[in-house]
Scaffold this motif. Sequence first.
Motif, PDB file in Angstrom:
ATOM      1  N   VAL A 105       5.052  14.244   8.452  1.00  0.00           N
ATOM      2  CA  VAL A 105       5.492  14.160   9.845  1.00  0.00           C
ATOM      3  C   VAL A 105       4.895  15.284  10.702  1.00  0.00           C
ATOM      4  O   VAL A 105       5.154  15.354  11.895  1.00  0.00           O
ATOM      5  CB  VAL A 105       7.036  14.165   9.967  1.00  0.00           C
ATOM      6  N   GLY A 106       4.094  16.153  10.089  1.00  0.00           N
ATOM      7  CA  GLY A 106       3.441  17.225  10.845  1.00  0.00           C
ATOM      8  C   GLY A 106       2.050  16.795  11.297  1.00  0.00           C
ATOM      9  O   GLY A 106       1.784  15.611  11.478  1.00  0.00           O
ATOM     10  N   ARG A 107       1.170  17.755  11.461  1.00  0.00           N
ATOM     11  CA  ARG A 107      -0.180  17.437  11.959  1.00  0.00           C
ATOM     12  C   ARG A 107      -0.955  16.583  10.971  1.00  0.00           C
ATOM     13  O   ARG A 107      -1.659  15.653  11.358  1.00  0.00           O
ATOM     14  CB  ARG A 107      -0.945  18.725  12.255  1.00  0.00           C
ATOM     15  N   ALA A 108      -0.852  16.892   9.698  1.00  0.00           N
ATOM     16  CA  ALA A 108      -1.533  16.056   8.699  1.00  0.00           C
ATOM     17  C   ALA A 108      -0.957  14.640   8.736  1.00  0.00           C
ATOM     18  O   ALA A 108      -1.675  13.652   8.546  1.00  0.00           O
ATOM     19  CB  ALA A 108      -1.372  16.666   7.307  1.00  0.00           C
ATOM     20  N   ARG A 140       2.843   2.226  10.018  1.00  0.00           N
ATOM     21  CA  ARG A 140       3.396   3.174   9.037  1.00  0.00           C
ATOM     22  C   ARG A 140       4.597   2.565   8.301  1.00  0.00           C
ATOM     23  O   ARG A 140       4.779   2.773   7.106  1.00  0.00           O
ATOM     24  CB  ARG A 140       3.778   4.483   9.744  1.00  0.00           C
ATOM     25  N   GLU A 141       5.409   1.788   9.035  1.00  0.00           N
ATOM     26  CA  GLU A 141       6.611   1.198   8.409  1.00  0.00           C
ATOM     27  C   GLU A 141       6.261   0.162   7.332  1.00  0.00           C
ATOM     28  O   GLU A 141       7.108  -0.212   6.538  1.00  0.00           O
ATOM     29  CB  GLU A 141       7.492   0.486   9.445  1.00  0.00           C
ATOM     30  N   GLU A 142       5.017  -0.295   7.332  1.00  0.00           N
ATOM     31  CA  GLU A 142       4.623  -1.314   6.349  1.00  0.00           C
ATOM     32  C   GLU A 142       4.190  -0.708   5.016  1.00  0.00           C
ATOM     33  O   GLU A 142       4.077  -1.412   4.024  1.00  0.00           O
ATOM     34  CB  GLU A 142       3.446  -2.149   6.895  1.00  0.00           C
ATOM     35  N   VAL A 143       3.859   0.600   5.024  1.00  0.00           N
ATOM     36  CA  VAL A 143       3.392   1.229   3.798  1.00  0.00           C
ATOM     37  C   VAL A 143       4.509   2.124   3.251  1.00  0.00           C
ATOM     38  O   VAL A 143       5.559   2.262   3.876  1.00  0.00           O
ATOM     39  CB  VAL A 143       2.096   2.049   4.049  1.00  0.00           C
ATOM     40  N   TYR A 144       4.277   2.717   2.088  1.00  0.00           N
ATOM     41  CA  TYR A 144       5.243   3.681   1.560  1.00  0.00           C
ATOM     42  C   TYR A 144       4.502   4.996   1.346  1.00  0.00           C
ATOM     43  O   TYR A 144       3.339   5.008   0.920  1.00  0.00           O
ATOM     44  CB  TYR A 144       5.861   3.182   0.252  1.00  0.00           C
ATOM     45  N   LEU A 197      -2.639  11.052   9.162  1.00  0.00           N
ATOM     46  CA  LEU A 197      -2.368   9.941   8.235  1.00  0.00           C
ATOM     47  C   LEU A 197      -1.934   8.693   9.016  1.00  0.00           C
ATOM     48  O   LEU A 197      -2.371   7.577   8.703  1.00  0.00           O
ATOM     49  CB  LEU A 197      -1.302  10.343   7.205  1.00  0.00           C
ATOM     50  N   ASN A 198      -1.104   8.887  10.027  1.00  0.00           N
ATOM     51  CA  ASN A 198      -0.697   7.739  10.867  1.00  0.00           C
ATOM     52  C   ASN A 198      -1.918   7.066  11.490  1.00  0.00           C
ATOM     53  O   ASN A 198      -2.001   5.835  11.552  1.00  0.00           O
ATOM     54  CB  ASN A 198       0.248   8.196  11.982  1.00  0.00           C
ATOM     55  N   ASN A 199      -2.874   7.877  11.940  1.00  0.00           N
ATOM     56  CA  ASN A 199      -4.102   7.318  12.521  1.00  0.00           C
ATOM     57  C   ASN A 199      -4.906   6.557  11.468  1.00  0.00           C
ATOM     58  O   ASN A 199      -5.503   5.517  11.754  1.00  0.00           O
ATOM     59  CB  ASN A 199      -4.986   8.426  13.110  1.00  0.00           C
ATOM     60  N   MET A 200      -4.917   7.103  10.269  1.00  0.00           N
ATOM     61  CA  MET A 200      -5.659   6.440   9.179  1.00  0.00           C
ATOM     62  C   MET A 200      -5.029   5.072   8.869  1.00  0.00           C
ATOM     63  O   MET A 200      -5.721   4.080   8.673  1.00  0.00           O
ATOM     64  CB  MET A 200      -5.667   7.340   7.928  1.00  0.00           C
ATOM     65  N   LEU A 234       0.853  -1.198   0.000  1.00  0.00           N
ATOM     66  CA  LEU A 234       0.000   0.000   0.000  1.00  0.00           C
ATOM     67  C   LEU A 234       0.884   1.241   0.000  1.00  0.00           C
ATOM     68  O   LEU A 234       1.834   1.334   0.783  1.00  0.00           O
ATOM     69  CB  LEU A 234      -0.897  -0.005   1.246  1.00  0.00           C
ATOM     70  N   MET A 235       0.554   2.173  -0.877  1.00  0.00           N
ATOM     71  CA  MET A 235       1.336   3.414  -0.954  1.00  0.00           C
ATOM     72  C   MET A 235       0.385   4.611  -0.878  1.00  0.00           C
ATOM     73  O   MET A 235      -0.704   4.570  -1.460  1.00  0.00           O
ATOM     74  CB  MET A 235       2.110   3.433  -2.277  1.00  0.00           C
ATOM     75  N   PHE A 236       0.802   5.627  -0.153  1.00  0.00           N
ATOM     76  CA  PHE A 236       0.043   6.873  -0.081  1.00  0.00           C
ATOM     77  C   PHE A 236       0.823   7.956  -0.827  1.00  0.00           C
ATOM     78  O   PHE A 236       2.045   8.049  -0.667  1.00  0.00           O
ATOM     79  CB  PHE A 236      -0.151   7.306   1.365  1.00  0.00           C
ATOM     80  N   VAL A 237       0.104   8.750  -1.595  1.00  0.00           N
ATOM     81  CA  VAL A 237       0.750   9.858  -2.298  1.00  0.00           C
ATOM     82  C   VAL A 237       0.056  11.167  -1.915  1.00  0.00           C
ATOM     83  O   VAL A 237      -1.157  11.314  -2.098  1.00  0.00           O
ATOM     84  CB  VAL A 237       0.709   9.652  -3.830  1.00  0.00           C
ATOM     85  N   GLY A 238       0.847  12.078  -1.370  1.00  0.00           N
ATOM     86  CA  GLY A 238       0.332  13.402  -1.012  1.00  0.00           C
ATOM     87  C   GLY A 238       0.748  14.437  -2.042  1.00  0.00           C
ATOM     88  O   GLY A 238       1.189  14.108  -3.150  1.00  0.00           O
TER      89      GLY A 238
END
Length: 267
Positions: free
Chosen positions: A135-138, A153-157, A142-145, A116-120
């Motif tokens: 790494v900020g508030r957003a 988090r370490e499992e995704v990119y 995202l970590n909560n999501m 799974l990869m997230f792109v911002g």
Amino acid sequence: MRFYRDLGLTEFYRRPVDQTLLDAMQTAHAVTQTPATIAAPASPGTFTQTALMEEHSIPPRKSLTPQPEIAAAVAPADRAAALEMIRQEIGDCTRCTLHKGRSKIVFGDGSPQARLMFVGEGPGADEDAQGLPFVGRAGQLLNNMIAAMGLKREEVYIANVVKCRPPGNRTPEPEEANTCSPFLFKQIDAIRPQVIVALGATAATYLLGQRQTLAGLRGRVHAFRGMQLIVTYHPAFLLRDPRQKKEAWADLQIAMRELGLKLPSKG
Ligand code: URA
């Protein structure tokens, strides 16, 4: 219930959104300059440019450049090295004007073997300082999501359309995004995750190469370079309008279904 709590949805279903709380979040955001937005709202209930874009309009992409050809698959054991080569190719980049204001290039973070990869959109102040995405508030949201999906988090990119912070966290200009996105495509092709989640309209536009509203792209699976792509709201937008977290959670559950992850039981 736990999933909703992890996503910070308790406020959502207990009571209507508290405008004071929202305003406080917006102020905190403006101070940390984490999200890729331009200015604090002029009045309560008025969204910033990015937030408006998320809700109503077509992202500001004037020209859609053709997407690069799909690269040959990389063996899982070679993916870390492939990413390192892409990072070296980027070097101390001066390809667009964003380099002038950056502290650190924000290449990407996470597992080269991610499914799974997230792109911002692009780094904010915290990311620029640390050289890491979200790494900020957003990023906390995202970590909560990610946690709500039952993942670490370490499992995704995680990566962004542009790797240098746009001044004032503005939306990247088409020229900047078009200059930088070929490296994102290389990262995607190297990792070849099963599912990509595009966070917000900028990521969706530059990945899919389509000028469509977020509403027109959310809620379904898009075929993307032999992978599956799901579009959802950017966490910075969700911080501004927490009522939309329910919709985002629905999108994440589509991703979970595609990944074969255990979905929360209803009720
Ligand atoms: N917003 C983004 O789009 N990317 C980040 O890395 C942080 C905030």
